[in-house]
Design a protein around this motif. Structure first.
Motif, PDB file in Angstrom:
ATOM      1  N   LEU A  77     -32.825  18.082 -15.777  1.00  0.00           N
ATOM      2  CA  LEU A  77     -33.721  17.790 -14.664  1.00  0.00           C
ATOM      3  C   LEU A  77     -33.933  16.288 -14.609  1.00  0.00           C
ATOM      4  CD1 LEU A  77     -36.756  19.870 -13.595  1.00  0.00           C
ATOM      5  CD2 LEU A  77     -36.983  17.389 -13.711  1.00  0.00           C
ATOM      6  N   ARG A  78     -33.817  15.705 -13.412  1.00  0.00           N
ATOM      7  CA  ARG A  78     -33.859  14.248 -13.273  1.00  0.00           C
ATOM      8  C   ARG A  78     -34.509  13.855 -11.953  1.00  0.00           C
ATOM      9  NH1 ARG A  78     -30.120  13.720  -9.487  1.00  0.00           N
ATOM     10  NH2 ARG A  78     -28.141  14.880  -9.525  1.00  0.00           N
ATOM     11  N   PRO A  79     -34.736  12.549 -11.769  1.00  0.00           N
ATOM     12  CA  PRO A  79     -35.283  12.098 -10.490  1.00  0.00           C
ATOM     13  C   PRO A  79     -34.364  12.429  -9.315  1.00  0.00           C
ATOM     14  CG  PRO A  79     -35.554  10.400 -12.158  1.00  0.00           C
ATOM     15  CD  PRO A  79     -34.686  11.457 -12.770  1.00  0.00           C
ATOM     16  N   VAL A  80     -34.951  12.576  -8.152  1.00  0.00           N
ATOM     17  CA  VAL A  80     -34.189  12.853  -6.933  1.00  0.00           C
ATOM     18  C   VAL A  80     -33.392  11.615  -6.548  1.00  0.00           C
ATOM     19  CG1 VAL A  80     -34.339  13.517  -4.515  1.00  0.00           C
ATOM     20  CG2 VAL A  80     -36.000  14.426  -6.154  1.00  0.00           C
ATOM     21  N   SER A  81     -32.108  11.800  -6.278  1.00  0.00           N
ATOM     22  CA  SER A  81     -31.240  10.677  -5.905  1.00  0.00           C
ATOM     23  C   SER A  81     -30.869  10.744  -4.428  1.00  0.00           C
ATOM     24  CB  SER A  81     -29.966  10.692  -6.746  1.00  0.00           C
ATOM     25  OG  SER A  81     -29.137  11.780  -6.382  1.00  0.00           O
ATOM     26  N   ASP A  82     -30.382   9.628  -3.904  1.00  0.00           N
ATOM     27  CA  ASP A  82     -29.887   9.615  -2.524  1.00  0.00           C
ATOM     28  C   ASP A  82     -28.731  10.590  -2.363  1.00  0.00           C
ATOM     29  OD1 ASP A  82     -31.715   7.723  -1.689  1.00  0.00           O
ATOM     30  OD2 ASP A  82     -30.359   6.021  -1.997  1.00  0.00           O
ATOM     31  N   ALA A  83     -27.893  10.698  -3.394  1.00  0.00           N
ATOM     32  CA  ALA A  83     -26.763  11.624  -3.330  1.00  0.00           C
ATOM     33  C   ALA A  83     -27.243  13.071  -3.233  1.00  0.00           C
ATOM     34  CB  ALA A  83     -25.868  11.447  -4.546  1.00  0.00           C
ATOM     35  N   ASP A  84     -28.322  13.405  -3.956  1.00  0.00           N
ATOM     36  CA  ASP A  84     -28.895  14.750  -3.862  1.00  0.00           C
ATOM     37  C   ASP A  84     -29.336  15.040  -2.431  1.00  0.00           C
ATOM     38  OD1 ASP A  84     -28.621  14.929  -6.626  1.00  0.00           O
ATOM     39  OD2 ASP A  84     -30.713  14.412  -7.017  1.00  0.00           O
ATOM     40  N   LEU A  85     -30.033  14.086  -1.843  1.00  0.00           N
ATOM     41  CA  LEU A  85     -30.556  14.277  -0.501  1.00  0.00           C
ATOM     42  C   LEU A  85     -29.426  14.387   0.515  1.00  0.00           C
ATOM     43  CD1 LEU A  85     -33.592  11.816  -0.618  1.00  0.00           C
ATOM     44  CD2 LEU A  85     -33.559  14.276  -1.067  1.00  0.00           C
ATOM     45  N   ASP A  86     -28.359  13.599   0.327  1.00  0.00           N
ATOM     46  CA  ASP A  86     -27.199  13.688   1.226  1.00  0.00           C
ATOM     47  C   ASP A  86     -26.535  15.054   1.107  1.00  0.00           C
ATOM     48  OD1 ASP A  86     -27.601  11.092   2.099  1.00  0.00           O
ATOM     49  OD2 ASP A  86     -26.134  10.213   0.737  1.00  0.00           O
ATOM     50  N   THR A  87     -26.400  15.534  -0.123  1.00  0.00           N
ATOM     51  CA  THR A  87     -25.778  16.839  -0.349  1.00  0.00           C
ATOM     52  C   THR A  87     -26.585  17.948   0.309  1.00  0.00           C
ATOM     53  OG1 THR A  87     -24.761  16.177  -2.442  1.00  0.00           O
ATOM     54  CG2 THR A  87     -25.136  18.529  -2.123  1.00  0.00           C
ATOM     55  N   VAL A  88     -27.881  17.916   0.116  1.00  0.00           N
ATOM     56  CA  VAL A  88     -28.726  18.981   0.650  1.00  0.00           C
ATOM     57  C   VAL A  88     -28.886  18.855   2.165  1.00  0.00           C
ATOM     58  CG1 VAL A  88     -30.998  20.062   0.489  1.00  0.00           C
ATOM     59  CG2 VAL A  88     -29.868  19.237  -1.552  1.00  0.00           C
ATOM     60  N   GLN A  89     -28.741  17.645   2.701  1.00  0.00           N
ATOM     61  CA  GLN A  89     -28.773  17.503   4.161  1.00  0.00           C
ATOM     62  C   GLN A  89     -27.616  18.262   4.797  1.00  0.00           C
ATOM     63  OE1 GLN A  89     -31.309  15.715   6.052  1.00  0.00           O
ATOM     64  NE2 GLN A  89     -30.347  17.202   7.427  1.00  0.00           N
ATOM     65  N   LYS A  90     -26.456  18.240   4.136  1.00  0.00           N
ATOM     66  CA  LYS A  90     -25.298  18.994   4.650  1.00  0.00           C
ATOM     67  C   LYS A  90     -25.586  20.493   4.630  1.00  0.00           C
ATOM     68  CE  LYS A  90     -21.991  15.492   3.110  1.00  0.00           C
ATOM     69  NZ  LYS A  90     -20.898  15.174   2.148  1.00  0.00           N
ATOM     70  N   VAL A  91     -26.260  20.954   3.587  1.00  0.00           N
ATOM     71  CA  VAL A  91     -26.651  22.366   3.514  1.00  0.00           C
ATOM     72  C   VAL A  91     -27.626  22.689   4.651  1.00  0.00           C
ATOM     73  CG1 VAL A  91     -27.771  24.138   2.100  1.00  0.00           C
ATOM     74  CG2 VAL A  91     -26.301  22.430   1.013  1.00  0.00           C
ATOM     75  N   ALA A  92     -28.586  21.802   4.874  1.00  0.00           N
ATOM     76  CA  ALA A  92     -29.568  22.016   5.937  1.00  0.00           C
ATOM     77  C   ALA A  92     -28.896  22.080   7.304  1.00  0.00           C
ATOM     78  CB  ALA A  92     -30.608  20.898   5.914  1.00  0.00           C
ATOM     79  N   ASP A  93     -27.972  21.179   7.548  1.00  0.00           N
ATOM     80  CA  ASP A  93     -27.290  21.141   8.847  1.00  0.00           C
ATOM     81  C   ASP A  93     -26.457  22.400   9.064  1.00  0.00           C
ATOM     82  OD1 ASP A  93     -28.431  18.652   9.154  1.00  0.00           O
ATOM     83  OD2 ASP A  93     -26.597  17.540   8.673  1.00  0.00           O
ATOM     84  N   LEU A  94     -25.748  22.829   8.015  1.00  0.00           N
ATOM     85  CA  LEU A  94     -24.920  24.026   8.120  1.00  0.00           C
ATOM     86  C   LEU A  94     -25.762  25.255   8.425  1.00  0.00           C
ATOM     87  CD1 LEU A  94     -22.347  25.751   7.769  1.00  0.00           C
ATOM     88  CD2 LEU A  94     -22.825  25.769   5.309  1.00  0.00           C
ATOM     89  N   PHE A  95     -26.850  25.414   7.699  1.00  0.00           N
ATOM     90  CA  PHE A  95     -27.628  26.642   7.856  1.00  0.00           C
ATOM     91  C   PHE A  95     -28.537  26.616   9.075  1.00  0.00           C
ATOM     92  CE2 PHE A  95     -25.922  27.476   3.742  1.00  0.00           C
ATOM     93  CZ  PHE A  95     -25.770  28.852   3.755  1.00  0.00           C
TER      94      PHE A  95
END
Length: 324
Positions: A280-298
């Motif tokens: 478990l670690r701090p939230v990164s920009d890469a995490d947010l970019d990855t999850v944004q793609k999930v959000a857009d898809l769904f």
């Protein structure tokens, strides 16, 4: 449940501690007056924390609220009944799209093996492509990590999403139905996945290489707006990260405590805890970019009722490398 409030030595209930943004407050905050309600799923986080002992000297009171899946957990967060929650990327997005007032404050890097598509031991279904025309039970609700896995697995197998019929059932109910042979195929996550596997269920596909395997600690917005609670949440997240690191270094001890708390056989507990997290670690920009793609898809496939701006629901300042 009586809030747990352990202390060590001269640590007093009115200990004054500052963490993260609270350090800039004009007055120090009194963590001795804070009680946190820590939202959990199937006691996964609680077993980790208790095994590692990271909250034994917490300068605030706390208690656990455990739910069988993300959907009821986020309903509790919507009502302000929990201060923190812990869930996969798509459930967090579904909650945010549904108006749950939360902020992403830390990232758990999971393993795809903790989420899978199961069939009965003697099922004629041998591969994901064989699910065409079948009903797949998905736990726990629309927008779950298991739905994410199912859609990704169908695409990998060359099937369309409407080639299968989805039925959403909470995991404890689905587990009973699967065990009695009433469910042919089931998309589910640990600990229900691992328990079913140990009982003979056959795995068609897990999430390795298909989903982000990211999950998040989220905090309720009203809790973050309270300076004392914000400071306590910053501290508890730091302790969660230490617990994850402890578990990676002490897998046998972690499995033993998990087995005791969940009443699962040790072999089953070891299977589940051994694939629960890479840290478990701090939230990164890469995490947010990855999850944004999930959000857009769904949102595109109408699982999310409205678009989600992932950066708008994140608060990376609470838990950073500096405060880790």
């Amino acid at each position: 449940m009586i809030p747990k409030k352990p202390f060590r030595g001269a640590l007093a209930a009115a200990a004054l501690l500052l963490f993260g943004p609270a350090a800039q407050a004009a007055e120090p905050v009194d963590l001795g007056q804070v009680t946190l309600v820590l939202g959990d799923q199937a006691r996964n986080l609680r077993s980790l924390v208790e095994a590692a002992g990271v909250l034994e000297d917490a300068p605030y009171a706390y208690r656990w609220a455990s739910f069988q899946g993300a959907a009821p957990l986020f309903e509790a967060q919507r009502a302000g009944a929990v201060d923190t929650s812990y869930a996969g990327d798509l459930p967090v997005l579904a909650a945010a799209a549904g108006g749950v007032p939360l902020k992403i404050v830390a990232t758990n890097v999971g393993q795809g093996a903790s989420n899978g598509l199961l069939v009965q031991p003697g099922s004629p279904l041998q591969r994901v492509a064989d699910l065409k025309g079948k009903t797949v039970v998905v736990s726990s609700a629309k927008g779950s990590i298991s739905q994410h896995l199912l859609y990704a697995a169908l695409e990998e197998a060359g099937l369309q999403r409407d080639d299968v019929t989805l039925k959403f059932v909470l995991p404890t109910d689905a587990s009973a139905a699967f065990n009695s042979g009433q469910i042919e195929s089931w998309a589910v996550f640990d600990p229900y996945l691992g328990t079913a596997e140990r009982n003979g269920a056959r795995l068609l596909r897990n999430g390795e290489g298909l989903t982000s395997s990211l999950s998040f600690v989220t905090a309720t917005e009203s809790s973050l707006a309270d300076p004392a609670k914000r400071a306590a949440i910053a501290d508890v997240v730091r302790r969660f990260a230490k617990a994850r690191q402890w578990a990676l270094e002490h897998p046998q001890e972690y499995a033993k405590v998990y087995a005791e708390l969940t009443r699962l056989p040790l072999e089953t507990a070891a299977l589940i805890t051994g694939r629960s997290s890479k840290g478990l670690r701090p939230v990164s920009d890469a995490d947010l970019d990855t999850v944004q793609k999930v959000a857009d898809l769904f949102h595109e496939v109408k699982v999310l009722p409205k678009p989600v701006d992932v950066r708008a629901i994140a608060d990376p300042s609470l838990f950073t490398e500096e405060t880790r």
